[in-house]
Structures are given as structure tokens and as C-alpha cells.
Design an enzyme around this catalytic site. Structure first.
Site, PDB file in Angstrom:
ATOM      1  N   SER A   6     -15.336  -5.237  -1.613  1.00 16.17           N
ATOM      2  CA  SER A   6     -15.097  -3.955  -2.304  1.00 16.17           C
ATOM      3  C   SER A   6     -16.513  -3.185  -2.701  1.00 16.17           C
ATOM      4  O   SER A   6     -17.435  -3.620  -3.531  1.00 16.17           O
ATOM      5  CB  SER A   6     -14.636  -4.451  -3.585  1.00 16.17           C
ATOM      6  OG  SER A   6     -14.398  -3.306  -4.616  1.00 16.17           O
ATOM      7  N   HIS A  31     -13.616  -2.380   1.652  1.00 16.20           N
ATOM      8  CA  HIS A  31     -12.785  -1.816   0.748  1.00 16.20           C
ATOM      9  C   HIS A  31     -13.127  -0.830  -0.215  1.00 16.20           C
ATOM     10  O   HIS A  31     -14.323  -0.851  -0.804  1.00 16.20           O
ATOM     11  CB  HIS A  31     -12.145  -3.158  -0.255  1.00 16.20           C
ATOM     12  CG  HIS A  31     -11.160  -2.818  -1.186  1.00 16.20           C
ATOM     13  ND1 HIS A  31      -9.758  -3.157  -0.869  1.00 16.20           N
ATOM     14  CD2 HIS A  31     -11.140  -2.433  -2.432  1.00 16.20           C
ATOM     15  CE1 HIS A  31      -9.003  -2.751  -2.029  1.00 16.20           C
ATOM     16  NE2 HIS A  31     -10.053  -2.332  -3.015  1.00 16.20           N
ATOM     17  N   ASP A  33     -12.695   1.791  -3.538  1.00 15.69           N
ATOM     18  CA  ASP A  33     -11.884   1.715  -4.834  1.00 15.69           C
ATOM     19  C   ASP A  33     -11.853   2.997  -5.100  1.00 15.69           C
ATOM     20  O   ASP A  33     -12.893   3.820  -5.618  1.00 15.69           O
ATOM     21  CB  ASP A  33     -12.263   0.873  -5.840  1.00 15.69           C
ATOM     22  CG  ASP A  33     -11.803  -0.725  -5.538  1.00 15.69           C
ATOM     23  OD1 ASP A  33     -10.727  -0.624  -5.410  1.00 15.69           O
ATOM     24  OD2 ASP A  33     -12.736  -1.516  -5.329  1.00 15.69           O
ATOM     25  N   MET A  35     -10.873   6.154  -7.572  1.00 15.02           N
ATOM     26  CA  MET A  35     -10.144   6.244  -9.017  1.00 15.02           C
ATOM     27  C   MET A  35     -10.266   7.571  -9.447  1.00 15.02           C
ATOM     28  O   MET A  35     -11.318   8.488  -9.471  1.00 15.02           O
ATOM     29  CB  MET A  35     -10.822   5.399  -9.996  1.00 15.02           C
ATOM     30  CG  MET A  35     -10.905   3.891  -9.331  1.00 15.02           C
ATOM     31  SD  MET A  35     -11.557   2.689 -10.696  1.00 15.02           S
ATOM     32  CE  MET A  35     -11.672   1.282  -9.899  1.00 15.02           C
ATOM     33  N   HIS A  64      -8.248   1.744  -1.196  1.00 20.20           N
ATOM     34  CA  HIS A  64      -7.201   1.600  -2.298  1.00 20.20           C
ATOM     35  C   HIS A  64      -7.070   2.756  -3.145  1.00 20.20           C
ATOM     36  O   HIS A  64      -8.097   2.827  -3.980  1.00 20.20           O
ATOM     37  CB  HIS A  64      -7.890   0.258  -3.061  1.00 20.20           C
ATOM     38  CG  HIS A  64      -7.077  -0.054  -4.111  1.00 20.20           C
ATOM     39  ND1 HIS A  64      -7.561  -1.117  -4.968  1.00 20.20           N
ATOM     40  CD2 HIS A  64      -6.007   0.146  -4.553  1.00 20.20           C
ATOM     41  CE1 HIS A  64      -6.757  -1.331  -5.984  1.00 20.20           C
ATOM     42  NE2 HIS A  64      -5.622  -0.346  -5.850  1.00 20.20           N
ATOM     43  N   MET A  66      -6.310   4.615  -6.328  1.00 23.83           N
ATOM     44  CA  MET A  66      -5.823   4.612  -7.619  1.00 23.83           C
ATOM     45  C   MET A  66      -5.760   5.681  -8.271  1.00 23.83           C
ATOM     46  O   MET A  66      -6.481   6.347  -9.326  1.00 23.83           O
ATOM     47  CB  MET A  66      -6.639   3.518  -8.447  1.00 23.83           C
ATOM     48  CG  MET A  66      -6.514   1.922  -8.162  1.00 23.83           C
ATOM     49  SD  MET A  66      -7.891   1.162  -8.777  1.00 23.83           S
ATOM     50  CE  MET A  66      -8.935   1.306  -7.247  1.00 23.83           C
ATOM     51  N   MET A 135      -2.318  -6.670  -7.362  1.00 26.05           N
ATOM     52  CA  MET A 135      -3.579  -6.470  -8.506  1.00 26.05           C
ATOM     53  C   MET A 135      -3.319  -7.886  -9.361  1.00 26.05           C
ATOM     54  O   MET A 135      -2.282  -8.188  -9.781  1.00 26.05           O
ATOM     55  CB  MET A 135      -3.425  -5.297  -9.334  1.00 26.05           C
ATOM     56  CG  MET A 135      -3.695  -3.983  -8.526  1.00 26.05           C
ATOM     57  SD  MET A 135      -5.357  -3.860  -7.770  1.00 26.05           S
ATOM     58  CE  MET A 135      -6.500  -4.301  -8.902  1.00 26.05           C
ATOM     59  N   ASP A 173      -6.318  -8.549  -5.195  1.00 20.12           N
ATOM     60  CA  ASP A 173      -7.528  -7.754  -5.709  1.00 20.12           C
ATOM     61  C   ASP A 173      -7.681  -8.106  -7.374  1.00 20.12           C
ATOM     62  O   ASP A 173      -6.939  -7.790  -8.070  1.00 20.12           O
ATOM     63  CB  ASP A 173      -7.276  -6.253  -5.494  1.00 20.12           C
ATOM     64  CG  ASP A 173      -8.731  -5.376  -5.581  1.00 20.12           C
ATOM     65  OD1 ASP A 173      -9.645  -5.723  -6.018  1.00 20.12           O
ATOM     66  OD2 ASP A 173      -8.217  -4.123  -5.351  1.00 20.12           O
TER      67      ASP A 173
END
Ligand code: DX5
Ligand code: ZN
Length: 228
Positions: A6, A31, A33, A35, A64, A66, A135, A173
């Protein structure tokens, strides 16, 4: 067993160096993230960072999202070089359409569930996914504590995927520490997002931490009862 590092937990002043070290250590995926400050309270990266990093490594990019209604941005993330695109079931008004759009773009499609979202959210989309992300913390921040009820949930999903003979990756995760990773692997997880709890833990060197995490999950691999 897939380990996906991550990058929000990496040293952001030396991202290229961290990626090279992880690649040398045998990490499987990277990975990202993403957001948006709406679906989750935090803000992180956009597609430009992914595009900038694409030439520096051949590792698959596991992205990923979000973000609310990610369907609006799928082409941008795919063009930037995403290989696996994961959307949250809670963030999509038309989940099946969103997952089909990811595959139409030539990427692997993943669906993520928050800790409190029941597995029944997957009922009518399992034909459309290559990966399910459970999650194990509420999404939004690194460095949170595991939510214990998510552990048996992993086992329930692995059992279902096995029963239905589905070749779907079961990713976890959130607080994937060396110890928690063993519990998750024992329940049937086969893809581990490694952040500040393991690969990027303070005081540990990336290659050593990567090896330690792989050993931890492979030690329980024999009991794994999910699909191939
Ligand atoms: C949380 C993110 C995770 C996070 C995991 O919203 O999706 O990928 O970075 O890192 P740790 O190990 O700190 O939970
Ligand atoms: Zn993540």
C-alpha cells in the site's frame, strides 16, 4: 498468495526508491489508495500519480478507489496504467454496470466491502468480478486497528467462493500485521494489502518485512480452503 504493498504508507519523498526496493524484495502488486474526501474523509492520490509511476515498474497496479460513483473516472485510471480496479459496492449506484465497465476497459474488476456491509452485497455481481476486497478496518486512514468481526466474514466468503467453484481473488485490507495476516490466511484470504502494519512498519527494512509477511501467510497456506 499475493502481497500488494500500500503505497500511501511508503516514503512519499522517495516513492521510486521504495518501489524498486519492494520489487527486489519480491512484492507481487502495488496498491494505490485513492480517496476523494467524500466517500471517505481523507484525500490522497489521483490518476496522474499512477501515470507518472507506470514507467518505473512492471508490477501490476492494484487501484483501490474509495470515491463516490467511481464510474466517472474509470477511463482515467485505466489510461494511467491501472491493471486491477477495485470499486466500493457502497459507492456505486449501478454496481454491475461499473464492474462491467472496468472489464470493458481491459482491466481486472474488483469489488470492495466496508466492514459493516454484508456479503449479500455480492449476490448478483460475482460473475462480474475477478477480486473481492474485504475491508478489515473502515477505509480512509492507514494505521487503524483491525475490526474483529471481519475475520469470520473472510471465512464465510471463502467458503462461498469454494462452494460455487469461483476463481476469485479474496483480498484483505486494513491492519494486515504479521499476526493478523495469519488469522486472515487461515480464514481463506489469499491477497494481502500490506501497509504501515507490516511492509512499511517503522523500524523495519522493506525487504525483511516483505519476506516476514510472506512467511507468515505461507505458513498457514496449507489450511487455505478458498479457490485456486
Ligand atoms: C485504508 C487503506 C489501506 C491502508 C492499509 O483505507 O485502504 O490500504 O493503507 O494500511 P495499514 O496497514 O496501515 O492498515
Ligand atoms: Zn486500500
Amino acid at each position: 498468495m499475493i502481497i500488494s504493498a500500500s503505497l500511501m504508507c511508503a516514503d512519499l519523498t522517495r516513492l521510486g526508491e521504495d518501489i524498486a526496493a519492494l520489487e527486489a524484495a519480491g512484492i507481487d502488486w502495488l496498491h494505490f489508495d485513492i480517496m476523494d474526501g467524500q466517500f471517505v474523509p481523507n484525500l490522497t492520490f489521483g490518476p496522474d500519480l499512477i501515470g507518472n509511476l507506470r514507467p518505473v515498474t512492471k508490477l501490476p497496479f492494484d487501484v483501490h478507489l474509495m470515491i463516490e460513483e467511481p464510474i466517472r473516472y474509470l477511463d482515467r485510471f485505466r489510461e494511467a496504467g491501472s491493471d486491477i480496479i477495485v470499486v466500493h459496492a457502497e459507492a456505486c449506484g449501478h454496481l454491475q454496470r461499473t464492474l462491467a465497465a472496468i472489464r470493458d476497459l481491459g482491466a481486472k474488476a474488483g469489488v470492495a466491502l466496508n466492514p459493516s456491509t454484508p456479503l449479500s452485497a455480492l449476490d448478483y455481481v460475482l460473475d462480474d468480478v475477478d477480486l473481492v476486497l474485504l475491508m478489515t478496518v473502515n477505509p480512509g486512514y492507514a494505521g487503524q486497528k483491525l475490526i474483529p468481526s471481519t475475520i469470520p466474514k473472510i471465512g464465510e466468503l471463502a467458503e462461498r467462493l469454494g462452494r460455487e467453484e469461483r476463481s476469485i481473488i479474496l483480498q484483505v485490507d486494513g491492519n494486515v500485521s504479521f499476526e493478523n495476516a495469519r488469522l486472515m490466511a487461515a480464514q481463506g484470504a489469499n491477497c494481502f494489502v500490506a501497509g504501515s502494519s507490516s511492509v512499511f512498519a517503522a523500524g523495519l527494512r522493506r525487504p525483511e518485512a516483505t519476506r516476514r509477511l510472506r512467511e507468515a501467510v505461507e505458513a498457514v497456506g496449507a489450511t487455505w480452503r478458498g479457490p485456486e
